[in-house]
Design an enzyme around this catalytic site. Structure first.
Site, PDB file in Angstrom:
ATOM      1  N   TRP A  54       0.877  -1.182   0.000  1.00 26.72           N
ATOM      2  CA  TRP A  54       0.000   0.000   0.000  1.00 26.72           C
ATOM      3  C   TRP A  54       0.910   1.226   0.000  1.00 26.72           C
ATOM      4  CZ3 TRP A  54      -5.431  -0.785   0.522  1.00 26.72           C
ATOM      5  CH2 TRP A  54      -6.184   0.401   0.480  1.00 26.72           C
ATOM      6  N   SER A  97      -0.171  -2.175   5.434  1.00 24.65           N
ATOM      7  CA  SER A  97       0.616  -2.127   6.667  1.00 24.65           C
ATOM      8  C   SER A  97      -0.026  -2.942   7.792  1.00 24.65           C
ATOM      9  CB  SER A  97       0.784  -0.673   7.119  1.00 24.65           C
ATOM     10  OG  SER A  97       1.587   0.010   6.191  1.00 24.65           O
ATOM     11  N   PHE A  98      -1.348  -3.079   7.734  1.00 25.56           N
ATOM     12  CA  PHE A  98      -2.013  -3.858   8.782  1.00 25.56           C
ATOM     13  C   PHE A  98      -1.532  -5.310   8.784  1.00 25.56           C
ATOM     14  CE2 PHE A  98      -5.526  -5.818  11.118  1.00 25.56           C
ATOM     15  CZ  PHE A  98      -5.628  -4.927  12.181  1.00 25.56           C
ATOM     16  N   GLU A  99      -1.065  -5.781   7.637  1.00 23.57           N
ATOM     17  CA  GLU A  99      -0.597  -7.168   7.519  1.00 23.57           C
ATOM     18  C   GLU A  99       0.881  -7.325   7.874  1.00 23.57           C
ATOM     19  OE1 GLU A  99      -2.697  -5.813   4.900  1.00 23.57           O
ATOM     20  OE2 GLU A  99      -4.278  -6.740   6.097  1.00 23.57           O
ATOM     21  N   HIS A 112      -9.593   5.337   9.342  1.00 27.33           N
ATOM     22  CA  HIS A 112      -9.245   4.520  10.512  1.00 27.33           C
ATOM     23  C   HIS A 112      -7.728   4.504  10.730  1.00 27.33           C
ATOM     24  CE1 HIS A 112      -9.791   1.927   7.025  1.00 27.33           C
ATOM     25  NE2 HIS A 112      -9.056   0.992   7.560  1.00 27.33           N
TER      26      HIS A 112
HETATM   27  C1  DLZ Z   1      -7.352   0.217   3.867  1.00 28.14           C
HETATM   28  C2  DLZ Z   1      -6.084   0.993   3.944  1.00 28.14           C
HETATM   29  C3  DLZ Z   1      -6.119   2.387   3.873  1.00 28.14           C
HETATM   30  C4  DLZ Z   1      -7.381   3.158   3.706  1.00 28.14           C
HETATM   31  N1  DLZ Z   1      -4.980   3.122   3.945  1.00 28.14           N
HETATM   32  C5  DLZ Z   1      -3.794   2.469   4.077  1.00 28.14           C
HETATM   33  C6  DLZ Z   1      -2.580   3.209   4.163  1.00 28.14           C
HETATM   34  O1  DLZ Z   1      -2.511   4.432   4.110  1.00 28.14           O
HETATM   35  N2  DLZ Z   1      -1.434   2.487   4.307  1.00 28.14           N
HETATM   36  C7  DLZ Z   1      -1.405   1.114   4.376  1.00 28.14           C
HETATM   37  O2  DLZ Z   1      -0.320   0.536   4.510  1.00 28.14           O
HETATM   38  N3  DLZ Z   1      -2.539   0.413   4.295  1.00 28.14           N
HETATM   39  C8  DLZ Z   1      -3.716   1.037   4.148  1.00 28.14           C
HETATM   40  N4  DLZ Z   1      -4.881   0.346   4.061  1.00 28.14           N
HETATM   41  C9  DLZ Z   1      -4.811  -1.145   4.008  1.00 28.14           C
HETATM   42  C10 DLZ Z   1      -4.699  -1.827   5.367  1.00 28.14           C
HETATM   43  O3  DLZ Z   1      -3.372  -1.742   5.890  1.00 28.14           O
HETATM   44  C11 DLZ Z   1      -5.027  -3.333   5.194  1.00 28.14           C
HETATM   45  O4  DLZ Z   1      -4.255  -3.880   4.174  1.00 28.14           O
HETATM   46  C12 DLZ Z   1      -6.492  -3.562   4.871  1.00 28.14           C
HETATM   47  O5  DLZ Z   1      -7.317  -2.911   5.817  1.00 28.14           O
HETATM   48  C13 DLZ Z   1      -6.826  -5.070   4.846  1.00 28.14           C
HETATM   49  O6  DLZ Z   1      -6.577  -5.646   6.123  1.00 28.14           O
END
Ligand code: DLZ
Length: 163
Positions: free
Chosen positions: A31, A65-67, A97
């Site tokens: 991302w 990044s959540f992963e 969020h």
């Molecule tokens: C969904 C999302 C959003 C809106 N923004 C970012 C971001 O700015 N940077 C990032 O690394 N990831 C973002 N994500 C994706 C989440 O990290 C994650 O991949 C999804 O919510 C699926 O779990």
């Protein structure tokens, strides 16, 4: 967020241990890949410039990044690495969020540090805008990837020293 007071690529090379025998796993969020891939490339360049062998650097990609924490957990469980570097970029303007994602990443990575006993590095930019992220991924405030690489080398060396 890194401040304008500090360049993320500035450090005293004389204080950085030799990384010749160290093994690194990098987990890179795709991302904002313009930012994270620049951070990843710079981190690898910095590791190599301090003696790390290209064969001892493994890069894995995750969607966001959540992963990062889960990807880092899997790398840590493999027992193949002296440190795992998490590379990501969360931009506030792009996600409502933002705080949840940033807190989740930070807590997940902290837990891994304490669970595995190897350094799991927080190489994550959390900025308000894409411009601020560009400034910190090879722009005027340096590159967060370099900071992550130097931190990993120093922490591995500290662990070896204490052991
Ligand atoms: C969904 C999302 C959003 C809106 N923004 C970012 C971001 O700015 N940077 C990032 O690394 N990831 C973002 N994500 C994706 C989440 O990290 C994650 O991949 C999804 O919510 C699926 O779990």
């Amino acid at each position: 967020m890194a401040t304008s007071q500090r360049n993320l690529s500035s450090y005293d090379a004389g204080t950085v241990p030799d990384a010749r025998h160290m093994k690194f796993g990098l987990v890179v969020s795709d991302w904002n890949s313009e930012i994270t891939h620049a951070m990843c490339n710079s981190a690898i360049g910095t590791l190599i410039s301090h003696g790390a062998n290209n064969d001892n650097i493994v890069v894995k990609h995750v969607p966001g990044s959540f992963e990062l924490a889960l990807g880092a957990k899997w790398l840590g469980e493999s027992d193949e690495f002296d440190a795992v570097l998490c590379i990501g970029c969360v931009i506030q303007g792009e996600t409502r969020h933002f705080e949840f994602i940033c807190q989740g990443i930070a807590q997940g990575i902290m837990q891994l540090n304490l669970t595995f006993g190897i350094p799991v590095i927080f190489g994550v930019l959390t900025t308000n805008t894409i411009e601020q992220a560009r400034d910190r991924s090879g722009g005027r405030y340096g590159n967060k990837g370099d900071e992550a690489a130097i931190t990993a080398i120093k922490m591995i060396a500290l662990k070896k020293e204490i052991e």
